[in-house]
Design a protein around this motif. Structure first.
Motif, short mmCIF file in Angstrom:
data_model
loop_
_atom_site.label_atom_id
_atom_site.label_comp_id
_atom_site.label_asym_id
_atom_site.label_seq_id
_atom_site.Cartn_x
_atom_site.Cartn_y
_atom_site.Cartn_z
N ASP A 1 6.43 33.72 10.79
CA ASP A 1 6.81 32.92 9.26
C ASP A 1 6.21 33.53 7.86
O ASP A 1 6.85 33.59 7.05
CB ASP A 1 6.22 31.38 9.30
N HIS A 2 4.97 33.86 7.87
CA HIS A 2 4.53 34.51 6.74
C HIS A 2 3.99 35.93 6.99
O HIS A 2 3.09 36.46 6.13
CB HIS A 2 3.15 33.22 6.40
N LEU A 3 4.51 36.69 7.86
CA LEU A 3 4.31 37.91 8.10
C LEU A 3 5.32 38.90 7.66
O LEU A 3 6.53 38.55 7.85
CB LEU A 3 3.78 38.28 9.72
N SER A 4 4.99 40.14 7.12
CA SER A 4 5.99 41.02 6.88
C SER A 4 6.13 41.78 8.29
O SER A 4 5.42 41.60 9.14
CB SER A 4 5.58 42.08 5.72
N SER B 1 16.88 34.26 17.82
CA SER B 1 17.42 34.88 16.56
C SER B 1 16.88 34.65 15.26
O SER B 1 16.40 33.50 14.67
CB SER B 1 19.21 34.16 16.44
N GLY B 2 16.61 35.85 14.50
CA GLY B 2 16.03 35.74 13.29
C GLY B 2 14.43 35.83 13.35
O GLY B 2 13.78 35.83 12.09
N THR B 3 13.75 36.00 14.22
CA THR B 3 12.39 36.08 14.28
C THR B 3 11.75 37.49 13.86
O THR B 3 10.64 37.81 13.80
CB THR B 3 11.85 35.80 15.62
N GLY B 4 12.92 38.58 13.79
CA GLY B 4 12.43 39.91 13.57
C GLY B 4 12.28 40.65 14.65
O GLY B 4 11.98 41.92 14.38
N LYS B 5 12.62 40.36 15.82
CA LYS B 5 12.31 41.24 16.99
C LYS B 5 13.14 42.40 16.94
O LYS B 5 12.81 43.61 17.43
CB LYS B 5 12.97 40.23 18.24
N GLY B 6 14.46 42.36 16.71
CA GLY B 6 15.15 43.85 16.40
C GLY B 6 14.64 44.61 15.50
O GLY B 6 14.73 46.01 16.05
N THR B 7 14.50 44.49 14.49
CA THR B 7 13.68 45.25 13.42
C THR B 7 12.36 45.94 13.94
O THR B 7 12.15 47.17 13.81
CB THR B 7 13.64 44.83 11.91
N VAL B 8 11.59 45.07 14.46
CA VAL B 8 10.33 45.23 14.73
C VAL B 8 10.60 46.05 15.96
O VAL B 8 9.65 47.26 16.10
CB VAL B 8 9.57 44.11 15.19
N SER B 9 11.18 45.88 16.90
CA SER B 9 11.44 46.53 18.37
C SER B 9 11.97 48.06 17.72
O SER B 9 11.50 49.11 18.30
CB SER B 9 12.58 46.07 19.15
N GLN B 10 13.01 48.24 16.95
CA GLN B 10 13.32 49.73 16.49
C GLN B 10 12.11 50.20 15.96
O GLN B 10 12.14 51.55 16.09
CB GLN B 10 14.63 49.29 15.65
N LEU B 11 11.47 49.80 15.10
CA LEU B 11 10.50 50.44 14.41
C LEU B 11 9.44 50.98 15.33
O LEU B 11 8.93 52.19 15.40
CB LEU B 11 9.86 49.72 13.28
N LEU B 12 9.03 50.14 16.28
CA LEU B 12 8.16 50.35 17.33
C LEU B 12 8.67 51.39 18.28
O LEU B 12 7.79 52.51 18.58
CB LEU B 12 7.60 49.32 18.19
N ALA B 13 9.98 51.46 18.77
CA ALA B 13 10.36 52.37 19.58
C ALA B 13 10.59 53.95 18.86
O ALA B 13 10.16 54.92 19.51
CB ALA B 13 11.71 52.07 20.07
N ASN B 14 10.76 53.90 17.53
CA ASN B 14 10.92 55.18 17.04
C ASN B 14 9.39 55.83 16.78
O ASN B 14 9.33 56.95 16.91
CB ASN B 14 11.56 54.86 15.44
N ARG B 15 8.70 54.91 16.44
CA ARG B 15 7.25 55.73 16.33
C ARG B 15 6.44 56.26 17.54
O ARG B 15 5.78 56.90 17.65
CB ARG B 15 6.33 54.63 15.79
N LEU B 16 7.02 55.45 18.80
CA LEU B 16 6.42 55.85 19.96
C LEU B 16 7.06 57.14 20.61
O LEU B 16 6.89 57.38 21.66
CB LEU B 16 6.51 54.58 20.95
#
Length: 245
Positions: free
Chosen positions: A204-207, A12-27
């Motif tokens: 940790d240090h990535l947007s 939890s909190g690693t950013g996987k949800g936001t990253v996954s949605q963005l990736l799915a939308n673009r694909l």
């Protein structure tokens, strides 16, 4: 042939949800938020007076869960439980902890397994969770595992909650995350861990933008990947200004 899958696992909190949605939308692919299923089940248990330790009752509830994920053009998917919109209700810290408890029960995980695999159809699926690459889709074309320290993840969560007017302390969030990590990592069925062939990315240090770009780079390294063609051009047009996970 089975539709291609990209799995994105992590705590939890690693950013996987936001990253996954963005990736799915673009694909233009389907998106599976597996954690939402466990949160919905925990909420349904609360609604029907089922104890979080009652594995048999939770298994039955999971098998007959009346839930819908309704895609929105300008927002995240709406989640409907028994005719009621619970999109916001399941995102509380209480439901997150409850989901971690019910998710540790073997019968519960088994009851939701086929429901999760049913999300896999053309053109493809981006699956976000904790055991997507190890249990649910072990044959995924690309497996990503995101990590971050408890302190960094707690800070991200603190900022999210502040924006929603919810007051919590950083120390409390750190402790909750550590307890949840321990429970997820030590459960007997589908423990939280990277698949042997997963690409591990420390956030940790990535947007968000940088994490997505790293995953795109990994996709482009796979010469046989079904969406490689034109992918660099597609992601070159993406503008991500939201830096909060």
């Amino acid at each position: 042939m089975k539709a291609p899958v990209i799995t994105i696992d992590g705590a939890s909190g690693t950013g996987k949800g936001t990253v996954s949605q963005l990736l799915a939308n673009r694909l233009g692919w389907r998106f599976l938020d597996s954690g939402a299923l466990y949160r919905v089940l925990a909420l349904a248990a609360q609604k029907h007076g089922v104890a979080l330790e009652n594995e048999k009752a939770l298994e039955v509830l999971g098998e007959h869960l009346d839930v819908q994920f309704i895609a929105q053009e300008t927002a995240n998917s709406s989640i409907i439980l028994e005719g009621e919109d619970v999109t916001e209700a399941i995102r509380s810290e209480k439901m997150g902890n409850a989901a971690s408890i019910v998710g540790a029960l073997p019968a519960v995980r088994a009851s939701l397994l086929n429901r999760q695999r049913a999300f896999r159809y053309a053109p493809g699926l981006v699956a976000d969770g904790r055991d997507m690459g190890t249990v649910i889709f072990p044959d995924a074309e690309l497996k990503i595992f995101l990590t971050a320290t408890p302190e960094e993840r707690a800070l991200r969560r603190l900022n999210q909650l502040k924006e929603r007017g919810i007051n919590v302390t950083l120390l409390d969030l750190i402790e909750e995350l550590r307890e949840r990590d321990k429970r997820d990592q030590e459960r007997t069925v589908a423990p939280l861990k990277p698949a042997l062939d997963a690409v591990v990315i420390n956030t940790d240090h990535l947007s968000i933008h940088q994490v997505v770009e790293r995953i795109v780079w990994e996709i482009n390294q796979k010469k046989t990947f079904p969406v490689t063609s034109g992918l660099k051009m597609i992601f070159a047009e993406v503008e991500v200004t939201e830096e909060v996970y």
